[in-house]
Structures are given as C-alpha cells and as structure tokens.
Design an enzyme around this catalytic site. Structure first.
Site, short mmCIF file in Angstrom:
data_model
loop_
_atom_site.label_atom_id
_atom_site.label_comp_id
_atom_site.label_asym_id
_atom_site.label_seq_id
_atom_site.Cartn_x
_atom_site.Cartn_y
_atom_site.Cartn_z
N LYS A 198 0.98 -0.86 0.08
CA LYS A 198 0.03 0.13 -0.21
C LYS A 198 0.86 1.58 -0.45
CE LYS A 198 -3.88 2.02 0.18
NZ LYS A 198 -3.59 2.97 -1.24
N GLN A 228 7.06 3.79 4.33
CA GLN A 228 6.12 3.68 3.80
C GLN A 228 5.62 2.04 4.92
OE1 GLN A 228 3.95 5.23 1.34
NE2 GLN A 228 2.31 5.07 2.94
N LYS A 259 5.07 3.45 8.66
CA LYS A 259 4.17 3.93 8.60
C LYS A 259 3.21 2.90 8.61
CE LYS A 259 4.44 7.45 5.20
NZ LYS A 259 4.29 8.99 4.48
N LYS A 294 5.30 1.97 -3.02
CA LYS A 294 5.26 2.75 -3.81
C LYS A 294 5.77 3.24 -4.61
CE LYS A 294 4.66 7.20 -2.53
NZ LYS A 294 4.38 8.15 -0.49
N GLY A 304 -2.31 8.19 -3.87
CA GLY A 304 -2.08 9.56 -5.03
C GLY A 304 -1.02 10.20 -4.14
N ASP A 305 -0.27 10.26 -4.26
CA ASP A 305 0.78 11.91 -4.01
C ASP A 305 1.36 12.99 -4.62
OD1 ASP A 305 3.31 10.82 -1.74
OD2 ASP A 305 4.61 11.58 -3.13
N THR A 314 -4.66 13.46 5.65
CA THR A 314 -2.93 13.63 5.91
C THR A 314 -2.82 15.14 6.57
OG1 THR A 314 -2.66 12.93 3.44
CG2 THR A 314 -0.98 13.53 4.93
N ASN A 326 -1.96 19.31 -1.80
CA ASN A 326 -3.50 17.99 -0.98
C ASN A 326 -2.45 18.44 0.52
OD1 ASN A 326 -3.94 15.31 0.20
ND2 ASN A 326 -5.63 15.97 -0.38
N SER A 372 -7.21 6.31 4.06
CA SER A 372 -6.69 4.90 2.75
C SER A 372 -7.26 3.61 2.89
CB SER A 372 -5.91 4.87 2.02
OG SER A 372 -5.24 6.22 1.10
P1 NDP Z 1 0.74 17.88 -4.36
O1 NDP Z 1 1.42 17.16 -5.50
O2 NDP Z 1 -1.02 17.64 -3.83
O3 NDP Z 1 1.66 19.40 -3.81
C1 NDP Z 1 2.67 19.22 -3.63
C2 NDP Z 1 3.08 20.94 -2.77
O4 NDP Z 1 4.67 20.42 -3.08
C3 NDP Z 1 3.16 22.03 -4.12
O5 NDP Z 1 2.22 22.83 -3.52
C4 NDP Z 1 4.44 21.50 -4.77
O6 NDP Z 1 4.71 23.01 -5.70
C5 NDP Z 1 5.62 21.31 -3.42
N1 NDP Z 1 6.48 20.26 -4.02
C6 NDP Z 1 6.52 19.51 -4.58
N2 NDP Z 1 7.73 19.10 -4.88
C7 NDP Z 1 8.47 20.37 -5.00
C8 NDP Z 1 9.81 20.53 -4.29
N3 NDP Z 1 10.96 19.73 -5.46
N4 NDP Z 1 10.24 21.55 -4.14
C9 NDP Z 1 9.55 22.06 -3.68
N5 NDP Z 1 8.60 22.46 -3.93
C10 NDP Z 1 7.68 21.30 -3.92
O7 NDP Z 1 1.32 16.76 -3.38
P2 NDP Z 1 0.38 16.21 -1.82
O8 NDP Z 1 -0.06 17.34 -1.06
O9 NDP Z 1 -0.21 14.89 -2.18
O10 NDP Z 1 2.16 15.73 -0.76
C11 NDP Z 1 2.70 16.06 -0.51
C12 NDP Z 1 4.09 15.66 0.55
O11 NDP Z 1 3.06 14.87 1.18
C13 NDP Z 1 5.18 14.66 -0.27
O12 NDP Z 1 6.51 14.68 0.34
C14 NDP Z 1 4.61 13.06 -0.22
O13 NDP Z 1 4.95 12.41 -0.23
C15 NDP Z 1 3.70 13.47 1.06
N6 NDP Z 1 2.67 12.75 1.90
C16 NDP Z 1 1.26 12.96 0.82
C17 NDP Z 1 -0.02 12.57 1.48
C18 NDP Z 1 -0.98 12.35 0.73
O14 NDP Z 1 -2.12 11.63 1.20
N7 NDP Z 1 -1.18 13.09 -0.94
C19 NDP Z 1 0.12 11.27 2.25
C20 NDP Z 1 1.51 11.25 3.41
C21 NDP Z 1 2.27 11.69 2.82
P3 NDP Z 1 4.74 22.70 -7.05
O15 NDP Z 1 2.72 22.87 -7.45
O16 NDP Z 1 5.05 24.29 -7.21
O17 NDP Z 1 5.01 20.91 -7.91
O1 2IT Z 2 2.83 9.00 1.52
C1 2IT Z 2 1.78 8.69 1.82
O2 2IT Z 2 1.77 8.07 3.08
C2 2IT Z 2 0.73 8.84 0.50
N1 2IT Z 2 1.11 9.44 -0.32
C3 2IT Z 2 -0.36 8.10 0.73
C4 2IT Z 2 -0.70 6.60 -0.14
C5 2IT Z 2 -2.19 5.94 0.34
O3 2IT Z 2 -2.20 5.35 -0.02
O4 2IT Z 2 -2.54 6.94 0.68
#
Ligand code: NDP
Ligand code: 2IT
Length: 448
Positions: A93, A114, A117, A129, A168-169, A212, A243, A380
């Site tokens: 997952k 992961q 976590k 992943k 997603g991520d 998240t 997100n 999830s």
């Molecule tokens: P999104 O794609 O929704 O948003 C990512 C954000 O981070 C955007 O604002 C983006 O800016 C910025 N960003 C991405 N890459 C870079 C970079 N190299 N340098 C600077 N800014 C950056 O992703 P999420 O919000 O889903 O994910 C954000 C983080 O949280 C990641 O590390 C992800 O692995 C983690 N995560 C996500 C989960 C989820 O459920 N979605 C769960 C647990 C962890 P821009 O749009 O300009 O690229």
């Molecule tokens: O980093 C993470 O935990 C995620 N991007 C969410 C993974 C998931 O299966 O919901």
C-alpha cells in the site's frame, strides 16, 4: 555517523554498495537502522533469522516504459516504477508520485518509509510506492489521461485489491486517480477497491482528501498537549500548497492557530493576517495556478521567490508539507532562533538529518513523517474496508476513526521511545514501534 551496532553498520555499508547513487534511500535506511540498534541488541534473532537483511531489500521492483502522445502529435517516453517493498502485514500500500525528479531511489526511499508508517497505523497494510518522472504541470487533461492510461496498461498486471493498492502522492490527485481507476476497471472488467483516493461517486471515502493534513494536526495536537502546549494562538508556517498543506492549514486554523505562510516550488506567500484558505484552495485545487497569484487578491500580502525562505518567517509551529529534504540545517537554525517550539513533518522526509538533530538538540518538539503523516494512508485503509464491505461511512465516522488512529499512534511511538531508552524521541519511537509488528511477522514466516 555510525550506527551503534556492528552488524547494522555493515548492513548499511552493503545497502550503499548495492544501491549506488540513491542518496534518499540511504538516508531513509540509515535513520531506521540507527533507531533499531537497541532493538536488535535486545532481540538478536532479528539479525540471526535474516529479518534485517530482508527488510532493506524490496520484495519486488517493477520498472516499465510509459509511451504517450501529446496533443501536438509528439511521442514521449517516461519511466514508470512500482516498488513492492514489504507485504509482511498486508497487501502493498502506498501512493504514486508523478514528478520529474522521480527515479528508482526516490521510490525506494518512499516505499521503505511506507513499511513502518503503514504498520504504525495499526491497520493491515504492507509497504509499497510507485510513480513516474512524468510532469503533470502544464499538460492538458487529455494528455494527463493518455499518460495515466498508458501507465495503468502496464501497472495493472501487478496490482489488485488484495495484492497492491496504490493511491496519490505528489502530482497524483483525484483527476489522475480517476483516469487510472477507469483504465484498470476497463482492463480487468472488475470494480474493486484497487486504488484509494477515488472520487466519492465511484467508491472513494469521505475525509480521504482531508486525511493527511487533518491527521498531521491531530498527531501534533497530541504531541503539543503532552508538553503543555497547544495550537491555540500559535503562529504556523506551512510549506507546500498541495493536498497535505491545504488541509493541514484548515485543521490548524480550526484548532485556533494562525497560518501565516504557504509555498509552492516557485516561492512563498507571507500573509500576516492569516492565509485566506478558500482563495488558496481555489487557486490550487480548481485553477491549478502558481501561488504568486494569491497577491492579485491580497496585495497587502508578500510574495517571495524561492521556497527555503519560508523557514525564516518567525513561527511557533512549522509544518513542512512539500517534499523531501526541503528543510535543512540552516533553516532549522533560523526556526530555533525565531522561537519555534514544534516541527511536524507532513511531507515524507522533509527535514535533512542534520536539521532533525539540531531541532531535537534545541528541545524543539519533533514529529517525524512516518508517524505524523500516517493519517492519509490510514484513511486509505478505511477506504479499502468500506469498498470490501460495499458500504459507506459518514464524514464524521471516518474522521473519528482518523483521530483515534493518530492518537493511538502518538502514544505507541512515544511509549516505544521510552521503553527503548530514548524518552521523547519520536523518531526512534516511530521507527521501533513501526518495525516491531513487521519484524515479528517476518520471524513467524521463516525465510521467505
Ligand atoms: P501535491 O502534489 O498535492 O502538492 C505538493 C506541493 O509541494 C506543491 O505545493 C508543490 O509545489 C510542492 N513541491 C513538490 N515538489 C517540490 C519541490 N521539489 N520543491 C519545492 N516544492 C515542491 O502533493 P501532496 O500534498 O500530496 O504531497 C506533499 C508531500 O506529502 C509529499 O512529500 C508526499 O509524499 C507527502 N504525503 C502525501 C500524502 C497524501 O495523502 N497525499 C500522504 C502522506 C505524505 P508545485 O506545485 O510548485 O510543484
Ligand atoms: O506517503 C503516503 O503515505 C501517501 N502518499 C498516501 C498513500 C496511500 O496509500 O494513501
């Protein structure tokens, strides 16, 4: 820095030699092995029975070509990955990341994190992943659809609701999940919970979008309360505006904090009146605009280019929610100098190891990603439960589960830290508590 166990030190050397040029993966493994030194001292069977060696080697890596045609008729070839790291406690997952920086080492680091976590959530999910070096930015919906369909045309062979359940991520939100799910359904001729983060009309869970960011604040709230502090009246700085960041902002504000800054990869907004969240959501979720557009509506706010500057803004609580290694030692020092008392990681591994050391040494409360951002994957898993039952829970029911999961997770990590001689160190506590359930299961299976 060497790991305080000779065998684990040697194992770390072998990981580096066998996975060259993958610094993020090495970083993630080193942190976990460092935390596990006291565990293997107390329980040498984890080494003797091969558990530690198996833990750092993915069960399977799938790497594939993703060809697609853009609207002008040009052909592009991206790379797709799925790392099925560990299935000891449940189906693989973990999310899919679409970002130009993606290569095998990034997916391995994320898949490795992961494992622990997912174990910490208390739910039956293994670690995996995936992703691609495809950049959804600047692409039309049609191009994103074509890419997703091509990606799934290969990936569908390896996943399934009891085998591997992606989500997603970075760069993969509800639009991408819709295209991916539609193609899987078509290829397999089955309607199952093979992906999570689905739309509400076709099997998604209420509160998954929020999970998240909300979970991050629930966890942080527990950590703050244990130290006699709270979100109430605190100034908060958040990096990212995706997100995780948007819903961390929402919950922090509901808890009585004032969020004054958010960023994207181009720069950051400082709004001393507090971030206008409905506007930020519209810009990012609906219009897919750059964060700089915020000042068109709020000219009194400031926009600065470059993202690291966000950590120079004085705050009590910092929530890095963008990407790995975005908060370095220099940023940590600025936070400490400005009186920051808590840092909680919403992104995966956003703080560099020397930043974590500096924050902990300065007595800043520190919530590591694999504990603090586990609310997304936990929800999830709740989506998978609802899909299996062919039933839906209300927003309140899911949110109640989420809050309880994050509270239990906090206490679990905190108790494990105390039990293994590092009270208050949630990095060690999360790694140990996450590992133990996986390690016990691997011992039970023998050499597999
Ligand atoms: P999104 O794609 O929704 O948003 C990512 C954000 O981070 C955007 O604002 C983006 O800016 C910025 N960003 C991405 N890459 C870079 C970079 N190299 N340098 C600077 N800014 C950056 O992703 P999420 O919000 O889903 O994910 C954000 C983080 O949280 C990641 O590390 C992800 O692995 C983690 N995560 C996500 C989960 C989820 O459920 N979605 C769960 C647990 C962890 P821009 O749009 O300009 O690229
Ligand atoms: O980093 C993470 O935990 C995620 N991007 C969410 C993974 C998931 O299966 O919901």
């Amino acid at each position: 820095m060497s790991i305080k166990n000779e065998y684990l030190n040697g194992l770390m050397d072998r990981v580096i030699a066998r996975n060259p040029a993958e610094p993020e993966f090495h970083q993630a493994v080193r942190e976990v092995l460092t935390s596990l030194a006291p565990v293997v001292e107390a329980r040498p069977e984890f080494i003797r029975e091969g558990v530690m060696d198996c833990l750092v080697e993915p069960e399977r890596i799938i790497k594939f070509r993703v060809p697609w045609e853009d609207e002008k008729g040009n052909i592009h070839v991206n790379r797709g990955f799925r790392v099925q790291f560990n299935s000891a406690i449940g189906p693989y997952k973990g999310g899919l990341r679409f970002h130009p920086s993606v290569y095998e080492g990034i997916i391995k680091f994320l898949g490795f994190e992961q494992i622990f976590k997912n174990s910490l959530t208390g739910l039956p999910i293994g670690g995996g992943k995936g992703g691609s070096d495809f950049d959804p930015k600047g692409k039309t919906d049609l191009e994103v659809m074509r890419f997703c369909q091509s990606f799934m045309t290969e990936l569908f062979k390896y996943i399934g609701p009891d085998t591997d359940v992606p989500a997603g991520d970075i760069g993969v939100g509800s639009r991408e999940i819709g295209y991916l799910f539609g193609q899987y359904k078509r290829l397999r001729n089955e309607f199952t919970g093979v992906l999570t983060g689905k739309g509400l009309s076709y099997g998604g869970s209420l509160a998954r979008t929020e999970a998240t960011g909300y979970g991050l604040c629930y966890f942080t709230d527990c950590m703050l309360k244990d130290a006699g502090k709270s979100f109430e009246g605190a100034t908060v700085v958040i990096s990212g505006s995706g997100n995780v960041a948007l819903y961390a902002c929402e919950k922090a504000a509901q808890f009585g904090a004032k969020v004054v800054a958010m960023s994207d990869s181009g720069g950051y907004i400082y709004d001393k009146n507090g971030i206008d969240l409905p506007l930020m959501k519209r810009l990012k979720e609906v219009e897919r605009k750059r964060i700089s557009a915020y000042i068109d509506t709020h000219p009194e706010a400031e926009y600065h280019t470059g993202c690291a500057g966000v950590w120079q803004i004085p705050c009590g609580i910092a929530l890095p929610c963008a990407t790995q290694n975005e908060l370095d030692l220099q940023s940590a020092k600025a936070l400490i100098a400005n009186g920051c008392f808590a840092v909680a990681e919403g992104a995966n591994m956003p703080c560099t190891p020397d930043a974590v050391d500096a924050l902990q040494a300065a007595g800043v409360l520190f919530a590591p990603a694999k504990a603090a951002n586990a609310g997304g994957v936990a929800t999830s898993a709740l989506e998978m439960s609802q899909n299996s039952m062919r039933f839906y829970w209300t927003f309140e029911e899911v949110d109640d589960h989420l809050r309880k999961i994050m509270t239990d997770l906090y206490h679990n990590a905190s108790d494990a830290a105390a039990r293994y001689g590092t009270p208050g160190d949630l990095v060690a506590g999360a790694n140990i508590a996450g590992f133990l359930k996986v390690g016990e299961s691997m011992l039970a299976y023998g050499i597999v």
